[in-house]
Write a protein that holds these residues in place. Structure first.
Motif, PDB file in Angstrom:
ATOM      1  N   SER A   1      42.084  85.948  42.438  1.00  0.00           N
ATOM      2  CA  SER A   1      43.278  85.180  42.812  1.00  0.00           C
ATOM      3  C   SER A   1      42.938  84.178  43.915  1.00  0.00           C
ATOM      4  O   SER A   1      43.576  83.149  44.046  1.00  0.00           O
ATOM      5  CB  SER A   1      44.391  86.121  43.269  1.00  0.00           C
ATOM      6  OG  SER A   1      43.930  86.912  44.349  1.00  0.00           O
ATOM      7  N   LYS A   2      41.895  84.451  44.668  1.00  0.00           N
ATOM      8  CA  LYS A   2      41.505  83.591  45.777  1.00  0.00           C
ATOM      9  C   LYS A   2      40.599  82.436  45.335  1.00  0.00           C
ATOM     10  O   LYS A   2      40.778  81.305  45.761  1.00  0.00           O
ATOM     11  CB  LYS A   2      40.786  84.439  46.825  1.00  0.00           C
ATOM     12  CG  LYS A   2      40.543  83.753  48.145  1.00  0.00           C
ATOM     13  CD  LYS A   2      39.924  84.713  49.147  1.00  0.00           C
ATOM     14  CE  LYS A   2      38.427  84.738  48.924  1.00  0.00           C
ATOM     15  NZ  LYS A   2      37.686  85.626  49.795  1.00  0.00           N
ATOM     16  N   GLU A   3      39.613  82.738  44.462  1.00  0.00           N
ATOM     17  CA  GLU A   3      38.568  81.750  44.201  1.00  0.00           C
ATOM     18  C   GLU A   3      38.631  81.033  42.863  1.00  0.00           C
ATOM     19  O   GLU A   3      38.202  79.890  42.762  1.00  0.00           O
ATOM     20  CB  GLU A   3      37.189  82.394  44.355  1.00  0.00           C
ATOM     21  CG  GLU A   3      36.911  82.785  45.791  1.00  0.00           C
ATOM     22  CD  GLU A   3      35.461  83.121  46.030  1.00  0.00           C
ATOM     23  OE1 GLU A   3      34.587  82.325  45.642  1.00  0.00           O
ATOM     24  OE2 GLU A   3      35.199  84.188  46.602  1.00  0.00           O
ATOM     25  N   GLY A   4      39.079  81.680  41.799  1.00  0.00           N
ATOM     26  CA  GLY A   4      39.079  81.001  40.502  1.00  0.00           C
ATOM     27  C   GLY A   4      38.936  81.993  39.371  1.00  0.00           C
ATOM     28  O   GLY A   4      39.212  83.180  39.521  1.00  0.00           O
TER      29      GLY A   4
ATOM     30  N   SER B   1      32.182  79.387  31.266  1.00  0.00           N
ATOM     31  CA  SER B   1      33.082  78.431  31.908  1.00  0.00           C
ATOM     32  C   SER B   1      33.616  79.001  33.211  1.00  0.00           C
ATOM     33  O   SER B   1      34.146  80.111  33.235  1.00  0.00           O
ATOM     34  CB  SER B   1      34.245  78.132  30.960  1.00  0.00           C
ATOM     35  OG  SER B   1      35.237  77.386  31.623  1.00  0.00           O
ATOM     36  N   VAL B   2      33.485  78.239  34.294  1.00  0.00           N
ATOM     37  CA  VAL B   2      33.969  78.638  35.606  1.00  0.00           C
ATOM     38  C   VAL B   2      34.939  77.556  36.072  1.00  0.00           C
ATOM     39  O   VAL B   2      34.618  76.368  36.047  1.00  0.00           O
ATOM     40  CB  VAL B   2      32.802  78.765  36.616  1.00  0.00           C
ATOM     41  CG1 VAL B   2      33.309  79.181  37.977  1.00  0.00           C
ATOM     42  CG2 VAL B   2      31.757  79.745  36.107  1.00  0.00           C
ATOM     43  N   THR B   3      36.144  77.971  36.476  1.00  0.00           N
ATOM     44  CA  THR B   3      37.167  76.988  36.830  1.00  0.00           C
ATOM     45  C   THR B   3      38.028  77.485  37.984  1.00  0.00           C
ATOM     46  O   THR B   3      38.002  78.668  38.328  1.00  0.00           O
ATOM     47  CB  THR B   3      38.035  76.667  35.586  1.00  0.00           C
ATOM     48  OG1 THR B   3      38.919  75.598  35.909  1.00  0.00           O
ATOM     49  CG2 THR B   3      38.845  77.862  35.127  1.00  0.00           C
ATOM     50  N   GLY B   4      38.766  76.571  38.559  1.00  0.00           N
ATOM     51  CA  GLY B   4      39.676  76.934  39.640  1.00  0.00           C
ATOM     52  C   GLY B   4      40.740  75.862  39.797  1.00  0.00           C
ATOM     53  O   GLY B   4      40.586  74.746  39.298  1.00  0.00           O
ATOM     54  N   SER B   5      41.800  76.203  40.512  1.00  0.00           N
ATOM     55  CA  SER B   5      42.845  75.219  40.813  1.00  0.00           C
ATOM     56  C   SER B   5      42.255  74.184  41.782  1.00  0.00           C
ATOM     57  O   SER B   5      41.154  74.370  42.314  1.00  0.00           O
ATOM     58  CB  SER B   5      44.028  75.917  41.485  1.00  0.00           C
ATOM     59  OG  SER B   5      43.629  76.375  42.778  1.00  0.00           O
ATOM     60  N   GLY B   6      42.985  73.128  42.044  1.00  0.00           N
ATOM     61  CA  GLY B   6      42.512  72.103  42.972  1.00  0.00           C
ATOM     62  C   GLY B   6      42.140  72.676  44.327  1.00  0.00           C
ATOM     63  O   GLY B   6      41.088  72.360  44.893  1.00  0.00           O
ATOM     64  N   LEU B   7      42.988  73.543  44.851  1.00  0.00           N
ATOM     65  CA  LEU B   7      42.735  74.137  46.165  1.00  0.00           C
ATOM     66  C   LEU B   7      41.545  75.100  46.120  1.00  0.00           C
ATOM     67  O   LEU B   7      40.691  75.080  47.010  1.00  0.00           O
ATOM     68  CB  LEU B   7      43.988  74.873  46.655  1.00  0.00           C
ATOM     69  CG  LEU B   7      43.943  75.364  48.102  1.00  0.00           C
ATOM     70  CD1 LEU B   7      43.736  74.190  49.056  1.00  0.00           C
ATOM     71  CD2 LEU B   7      45.245  76.086  48.449  1.00  0.00           C
TER      72      LEU B   7
END
Length: 179
Positions: free
Chosen positions: A65-68, A154-160
């Protein structure tokens, strides 16, 4: 000039796909060649649903939840070429540009035109890996082939998350190996 404290990062672990883990890839398929990658401690495995983007070819999901989040797609190479046999390499499937054009839309769910920021090739233990960075959405993709399958990590995350944890996300992406 500001001095930064360099803190040694701890709490990383390596995930290795269990040899006996079943994969929903149909009857007649050889066992999936195991793969591994490293993730920070707070990444947890998430159940895969066949309703997911990528459908039945998603083999594994992890999220923090913190990193992606990340997922692994394991697809039959027969979908892309019928002359690769049971010893496919990513180079036989095609050059980096062809591979991202073919699989990028499957990973991000939209056209990849104008979104590929970088493409690299690296070799580990004689196996070639293609590495991509796309934006938007923020995503790092590592692709390789082994046996009769293509592996897309695939590794992804929100903008923040991307802004705060880019180095960790990149480290995760670059750690992917088919064993």
């Amino acid at each position: 000039m500001r001095h930064r404290k360099f803190v040694k990062k701890t709490g990383w672990r390596t995930y290795r796909r269990p040899d006996d883990k079943s994969g929903g890839h149909g009857v007649g398929w050889s066992p999936i060649i195991p793969y591994s990658f490293s993730v920070p401690q707070d990444f947890e495995e998430v159940p895969v649903s066949i309703a997911d983007l990528g459908g039945t070819e998603i083999d594994l999901r992890f999220a923090s939840s913190k990193e992606g989040r990340l997922f692994v797609i394991v697809a039959p190479v027969l979908r892309f070429a019928d002359n690769l046999g049971d010893d496919a390499t990513i180079q036989k499937i095609g050059p980096p540009e062809k591979v991202i054009s073919a699989f990028g839309p499957e990973v991000i769910g939209e056209n990849i035109e104008g979104k590929v920021l970088s493409m690299n090739t690296v070799e580990h233990d004689g196996r070639m890996y293609y590495q991509y960075e796309l934006e938007p959405p923020h995503v790092l993709i590592t692709a390789t082939a082994a046996g009769n399958r293509l592996y897309l990590f695939s590794v992804t995350g929100s903008g923040l998350q991307w802004k705060r944890h880019y180095q960790d996300l990149k480290r995760i992406s670059e750690s992917f190996r088919v064993i």
